[in-house]
Design a protein around this motif. Structure first.
Motif, PDB file in Angstrom:
ATOM      1  N   GLU A 210     -67.135  47.304  -1.256  1.00 39.49           N
ATOM      2  CA  GLU A 210     -67.808  47.677   0.126  1.00 39.49           C
ATOM      3  C   GLU A 210     -67.659  46.473   1.171  1.00 39.49           C
ATOM      4  N   TRP A 214     -65.655  45.353   4.776  1.00 42.26           N
ATOM      5  CA  TRP A 214     -65.890  44.748   5.995  1.00 42.26           C
ATOM      6  C   TRP A 214     -65.718  43.386   6.221  1.00 42.26           C
ATOM      7  N   SER A 217     -62.507  42.525   8.350  1.00 47.00           N
ATOM      8  CA  SER A 217     -62.469  42.714   9.696  1.00 47.00           C
ATOM      9  C   SER A 217     -62.984  41.461  10.381  1.00 47.00           C
ATOM     10  N   ARG A 241     -59.278  52.757   0.872  1.00 46.44           N
ATOM     11  CA  ARG A 241     -59.637  52.336   1.821  1.00 46.44           C
ATOM     12  C   ARG A 241     -59.360  51.028   2.193  1.00 46.44           C
ATOM     13  N   SER A 244     -62.727  48.823   7.415  1.00 52.05           N
ATOM     14  CA  SER A 244     -63.503  49.604   8.010  1.00 52.05           C
ATOM     15  C   SER A 244     -62.957  49.814   9.497  1.00 52.05           C
TER      16      SER A 244
END
Lengths: 269, 241
Positions: A210, A214, A217, A241, A244
């Motif tokens: 996770e 992030w 970005s 994924r 984000s």
């Protein structure tokens, strides 16, 4: 003088300056040649819009900062060194009007440079790929020019962020040499720093999945790459994924706005 | 407006300026009236340009005040930097049109033609600015600084590096601007031309005004034969003349 009047006048001059500067024209032609060449020789043009966008991601990520910095790293600096900033102040031009108009003018020129080759590439794909595309098949949708258009929008957004940093570098630098050094330093720190940070975090297992999503970005480069993977190439990636999307969009917006704020504050007191 | 209708359009009171540890100006005061040419002279590094920029409102003084009584002028101060340089790729007329549009987009080609004619650049209006000589670039700079008819014009060393003929042309042009009712403030090292064209000389030395008055007044006051001699005596005498 109305604010709109001054802004229009400065914006128009910036556009004409870019149009009439041979070095900028050569840069635009060179960029177009690389992009069209990359699409052609990678075989993407024959495969479809999505493979083309995918094959252009890395060249774009490398070349857009070069083009954007070339367009912006000395624009304020030159006006300062020739006394033009002092002259413009006597016409009642405000700091924000000057910086934002100058930025807008250069951004329009940059957008043309970035989008024009993609239009050519889109035309090549349309004429070369034919009705049956067999190289990539996926369940998320069909190949479409919209994917290349989306790639173009992301490229312009990426360029806008880098141009903003370049204008800020120009506003805080005292000499061309300083501006050039600062431009290189900032970009190496931002682009390589963010990538190396993420890689180090993954290798040492100090970052969870996770956190990686992030952190990708953080820099304009990683945000651009992530958005391309997520919103263009991602339609074929089976739901993995990459980043984000809201964080990456926010990152590009902040990388565009924050340097402009710095430039407005530093252009003159 | 002729010179007899003059009125103080600019007033500087006890202006001081320091760059870091270096005090450049200390309690400097002067007034300027419309229709006159003011020459700020002094050795290199004496603070002429700093004072000029403070008078023009481009630099804030550390202390003291500058009052500009420019009424409702659309542009209060015209400014010509020391080494004016214009964007390559534009013609002389396009360059001047850019500045006029900053004030009024409707200011037409007629104004540009007239302004270029006033400084003797009519024939060069379609030439690229990159092809102009140093003197012609300064003349274009003078035309730029006049856009909007500002009541005050600040001109920084307008003749440095120019040949005598062009130097004379620049000074005559600036005198003409003053004759039309503008207070022209200029810095220069050309004391011969100052003696002929300036209405008032302000000699800045050692952070202060070491002498001021008309060229004749300064020469008589210091009992010298020329302005250059006054300058030498003040500078070599440590400001005492």
């Amino acid at each position: 003088m109305s604010r709109a009047q001054g802004s229009r006048t400065v914006l128009r001059r910036e556009l004409l300056t870019v149009l009439r500067t041979r070095a900028y024209l050569a840069l635009g032609v060179g960029y177009a040649a690389v992009v069209v060449g990359a699409a052609w020789f990678s075989g993407g043009a024959e495969s479809g819009y999505l493979p083309t966008a995918s094959s252009l991601t890395t060249p774009t990520e490398i070349l857009v900062p070069v083009v954007a910095f070339a367009l912006g790293y000395r624009v304020v600096l030159t006006d300062r060194s020739t006394g033009e900033l002092d002259v413009l102040r006597t016409y009642g031009l405000g700091r924000a009007e000057y910086v934002l108009s100058l930025y807008a003018g250069r951004l329009v020129a940059l957008s043309v440079v970035l989008v024009a080759p993609l239009v050519v590439v889109g035309g090549l794909v349309w004429t070369q790929s034919g009705p049956t595309i067999t190289v990539i098949a996926w369940h998320g949708g069909v190949d479409s020019p919209l994917l290349l258009a989306r790639f173009g929008v992301l490229t312009v957004a990426f360029g806008a962020a880098v141009l903003s940093v370049a204008v800020a570098v120009s506003a805080v630098s005292g000499t061309v040499r300083t501006a050039l050094a600062l431009a290189v330093l900032v970009w190496v720190a931002v682009a390589l720093g963010a990538d190396l940070g993420v890689i180090a975090g993954v290798v040492t297992e100090s970052l969870g999945d996770e956190a990686v999503v992030w952190l990708t970005s953080l820099s304009p480069n990683t945000a651009f790459r992530g958005l391309v993977l997520e919103t263009v190439v991602g339609v074929a990636s089976g739901g993995v994924r990459a980043t984000s999307v809201p964080a990456s969009v926010l990152s590009l917006v902040l990388w565009t706005v924050a340097p402009l704020v710095v430039a407005v504050r530093k252009v003159w007191k | 407006m002729n010179k007899t209708e003059s009125a103080a359009v600019l007033e500087a009171n006890d202006v001081s300026k320091t760059y870091g540890e270096l005090e450049v100006l200390k309690d400097v005061s002067m007034e300027a009236e419309r229709g006159r040419v003011y020459a700020l002279i002094g050795p290199n590094g004496s603070g002429k340009t700093t004072f000029l920029k403070i008078l023009a409102g481009l630099l804030p003084p550390d202390s003291g005040e500058v009052l500009r009584r420019t009424g409702g002028a659309e542009r209060a101060v015209g400014y010509l930097p020391q080494q004016p340089s214009f964007r390559d790729g534009f013609t002389v007329a396009e360059t001047l049109r850019f500045y006029t549009r900053l004030l009024d987009e409707k200011m037409g080609d007629g104004y540009v033609s007239e302004a270029l004619g006033d400084v003797g650049l009519s024939d060069a209006s379609n030439r690229r600015v990159s092809g102009l000589s140093g003197g012609m670039t300064r003349l274009l700079g003078v035309a730029q600084s006049r856009v909007g008819d500002p009541p005050i014009m600040a001109v920084d060393e307008p003749t440095s590096g120019l040949d005598p003929e062009m130097t004379g042309r620049i000074f005559e042009t600036l005198s003409g601007v003053a004759d039309n009712g503008t207070a022209v403030l200029l810095t220069t090292h050309d004391l011969d031309k100052v003696g002929r064209h300036a209405d008032k000389v302000v000699l800045i030395y050692d952070r202060r005004i070491a002498g001021s008055g008309s060229p004749d007044e300064l020469v008589n006051e210091h009992e010298r034969e020329s302005l250059a001699s006054v300058f030498d005596s003040v500078v070599r005498g440590g400001g005492r003349g």
